[in-house]
Design a protein around this motif. Sequence first.
Motif, mmCIF file in Angstrom:
data_model
loop_
_atom_site.group_PDB
_atom_site.id
_atom_site.type_symbol
_atom_site.label_atom_id
_atom_site.label_comp_id
_atom_site.label_asym_id
_atom_site.label_seq_id
_atom_site.Cartn_x
_atom_site.Cartn_y
_atom_site.Cartn_z
ATOM 1 N N PRO A 59 0.530 -1.143 0.227
ATOM 2 C CA PRO A 59 -0.287 0.335 -0.066
ATOM 3 C C PRO A 59 0.891 1.203 0.099
ATOM 4 N N PHE A 60 2.022 1.205 0.815
ATOM 5 C CA PHE A 60 3.084 2.242 0.516
ATOM 6 C C PHE A 60 3.916 2.971 -0.360
ATOM 7 N N ILE A 63 1.951 9.013 5.647
ATOM 8 C CA ILE A 63 0.118 9.041 5.454
ATOM 9 C C ILE A 63 0.541 7.740 6.012
ATOM 10 N N THR A 64 0.925 6.484 5.978
ATOM 11 C CA THR A 64 0.485 5.120 6.304
ATOM 12 C C THR A 64 1.223 4.481 6.652
ATOM 13 N N LEU A 65 2.666 4.968 7.025
ATOM 14 C CA LEU A 65 3.545 3.979 8.679
ATOM 15 C C LEU A 65 3.825 5.025 9.464
ATOM 16 N N LEU A 66 3.252 5.553 9.892
ATOM 17 C CA LEU A 66 3.580 6.250 10.590
ATOM 18 C C LEU A 66 2.442 5.590 11.941
ATOM 19 N N PRO A 67 0.896 5.496 11.316
ATOM 20 C CA PRO A 67 -0.222 4.956 12.000
ATOM 21 C C PRO A 67 0.011 3.940 13.122
ATOM 22 N N ASP A 93 0.786 -15.028 -6.847
ATOM 23 C CA ASP A 93 -0.238 -14.872 -5.552
ATOM 24 C C ASP A 93 0.312 -15.048 -5.356
ATOM 25 N N THR A 94 1.676 -14.516 -4.572
ATOM 26 C CA THR A 94 2.565 -14.498 -3.219
ATOM 27 C C THR A 94 2.539 -13.211 -2.858
ATOM 28 N N PRO A 95 2.558 -12.481 -1.612
ATOM 29 C CA PRO A 95 2.626 -10.875 -1.036
ATOM 30 C C PRO A 95 4.116 -9.847 -1.959
ATOM 31 N N LEU A 96 5.168 -12.085 -1.536
ATOM 32 C CA LEU A 96 6.490 -11.452 -2.373
ATOM 33 C C LEU A 96 6.616 -11.119 -3.414
ATOM 34 N N GLU A 97 5.583 -11.748 -4.663
ATOM 35 C CA GLU A 97 5.816 -11.533 -6.102
ATOM 36 C C GLU A 97 5.289 -10.472 -6.486
ATOM 37 N N LYS A 98 3.986 -10.020 -5.661
ATOM 38 C CA LYS A 98 3.656 -9.185 -5.920
ATOM 39 C C LYS A 98 3.517 -7.823 -5.546
ATOM 40 N N TYR A 99 4.845 -7.574 -3.757
ATOM 41 C CA TYR A 99 5.535 -6.225 -3.695
ATOM 42 C C TYR A 99 6.745 -6.061 -4.917
ATOM 43 N N LEU A 100 7.286 -7.431 -5.555
ATOM 44 C CA LEU A 100 8.683 -7.416 -6.325
ATOM 45 C C LEU A 100 7.831 -6.652 -7.525
ATOM 46 N N LEU A 101 6.729 -6.523 -8.255
ATOM 47 C CA LEU A 101 6.001 -6.659 -9.262
ATOM 48 C C LEU A 101 5.242 -4.910 -9.276
ATOM 49 N N THR A 102 4.965 -4.355 -7.687
ATOM 50 C CA THR A 102 4.847 -3.103 -7.809
ATOM 51 C C THR A 102 6.016 -2.568 -7.366
ATOM 52 N N LEU A 131 -3.305 -1.373 -9.561
ATOM 53 C CA LEU A 131 -2.000 -2.010 -8.724
ATOM 54 C C LEU A 131 -3.218 -1.791 -7.560
ATOM 55 N N TYR A 132 -3.874 -0.712 -6.654
ATOM 56 C CA TYR A 132 -4.393 -1.732 -4.956
ATOM 57 C C TYR A 132 -5.288 -2.532 -5.638
ATOM 58 N N ALA A 133 -6.044 -2.902 -7.076
ATOM 59 C CA ALA A 133 -6.639 -3.414 -6.623
ATOM 60 C C ALA A 133 -6.246 -4.895 -6.919
ATOM 61 N N TYR A 134 -5.760 -4.545 -7.726
ATOM 62 C CA TYR A 134 -5.358 -6.298 -7.981
ATOM 63 C C TYR A 134 -3.929 -7.092 -7.036
ATOM 64 N N ALA A 135 -2.872 -5.904 -6.516
ATOM 65 C CA ALA A 135 -1.812 -5.667 -5.997
ATOM 66 C C ALA A 135 -1.935 -6.138 -3.978
ATOM 67 N N TYR A 136 -3.028 -4.765 -3.903
ATOM 68 C CA TYR A 136 -3.412 -4.788 -2.685
ATOM 69 C C TYR A 136 -4.781 -5.319 -2.380
ATOM 70 N N LEU A 137 -5.425 -5.077 -2.198
ATOM 71 C CA LEU A 137 -7.102 -5.840 -2.597
ATOM 72 C C LEU A 137 -7.191 -6.676 -2.969
ATOM 73 N N GLY A 138 -7.174 -7.224 -3.828
ATOM 74 C CA GLY A 138 -7.603 -8.635 -4.102
ATOM 75 C C GLY A 138 -8.580 -8.654 -5.343
ATOM 76 N N THR A 139 -9.836 -7.392 -4.929
ATOM 77 C CA THR A 139 -10.876 -7.311 -5.166
ATOM 78 C C THR A 139 -10.895 -5.548 -6.291
ATOM 79 N N VAL A 140 -12.447 -5.811 -6.749
ATOM 80 C CA VAL A 140 -12.628 -4.356 -7.416
ATOM 81 C C VAL A 140 -13.526 -4.081 -7.084
ATOM 82 N N GLU A 141 -13.649 -2.543 -6.389
ATOM 83 C CA GLU A 141 -14.494 -2.515 -5.969
ATOM 84 C C GLU A 141 -14.516 -0.961 -5.946
#
Length: 355
Positions: A55-56, A290-294, A176-185, A246-256
């Motif tokens: 998300p960052f 905004i994303t990491l400090l909370p 399909d793994t978080p690491l692979e999505k992170y590297l693509l992003t 990227l937010y829909a495919y790499a982070y949420l996994g849904t499109v809404e």
Amino acid sequence: MFYREAGQFKTSYAADQQIFPIRQDRVGMALLLAIAYGVVPLIGNDYWFTAIMIPFLILSLAALGLNILTGYAGQLSLGTAGFMAVGAFAAYNFILRIPEMPFLLAFVLAGLTAALVGILFGLPSLRIKGFYLAVATLAAQFFIEWALIKFGWFTNYSPSGVIDAQTMTLFGFALDTPLEKYLLTLTIVSVLALAAKNLMRCETGRAFMAIRDMDVAAEVIGIPMLKTKLLAFAISSFYCGVAGALYAYAYLGTVEPQAFDLNRSFQVLFMIIIGGMGSILGSFLGAAFITLLPILLNVVAHAVFGGAVRTAILSNLELVIFGGLIIFFLAVEPHGLARLWHIAKEKLRLWPFPY
């Protein structure tokens, strides 16, 4: 001493015009990319990638897109999340309706679709500016949300309006793994950030900044208002569209549509205000704030208080501290965190001599 360009001689125009002309900047960027590609995958876990890094990076890309429009071109926009939604739904429909559509190509087409929508809603910028333009782009936010909900074709006639994103594939391999999505992003964000850095140094970037500083003077010296303003909306919307996909495919996994509401637009706007408007680095610093400090405040609060304080009180305390820190940083440096980094570099140029 640590950040001084004395003695770094350029022997060609190419060396003088490179993106990072100072050696320290090149070394720092290489180290940063080495850490992002080499160290973080080794020490990170699925929570790091899914809840923090992905998300960052995505919100940094969205903030970068808004910064191109607002920070560099001076066109205030409150429709960032709407353009992100266009990118997310465009990518979904390209992949759904065109057989064997490559994911990277779908993301590029999604960005181009968002760019076309951005040009359409950028037309009012030719006659209005400032807060009036912000209201016009706010209308774009509401209209895009309404259209995605009203017309079932965009969601493939899903009864709930929430659809599962297709599994990302790259050269036939499923990501399909978080690491692979992170590297693509990370790869997409790095390429687009370097492209934006280079764009702001060329004629187009200088035209953006001329319009931001004084549009009447820019028009007098021959900068075309129509072309330049619409180009700023197009490039900004392209970045936001790719970020939305990227937010829909790499982070949420849904499109809404609910994931791209007005709160998301304000969140991205706060990122560039805190990080620094008109700064590529400021987009990343603001997104980190905004994303990491909370998350950091949550970890510290639970480490200090543990179970002695109720969770609801801790949550409210985190929001109070977070809001107070935002006010503090804006009071200390209204030009954002990027300006603080610039001041630090100026001090390093002179250290250890007196100022």
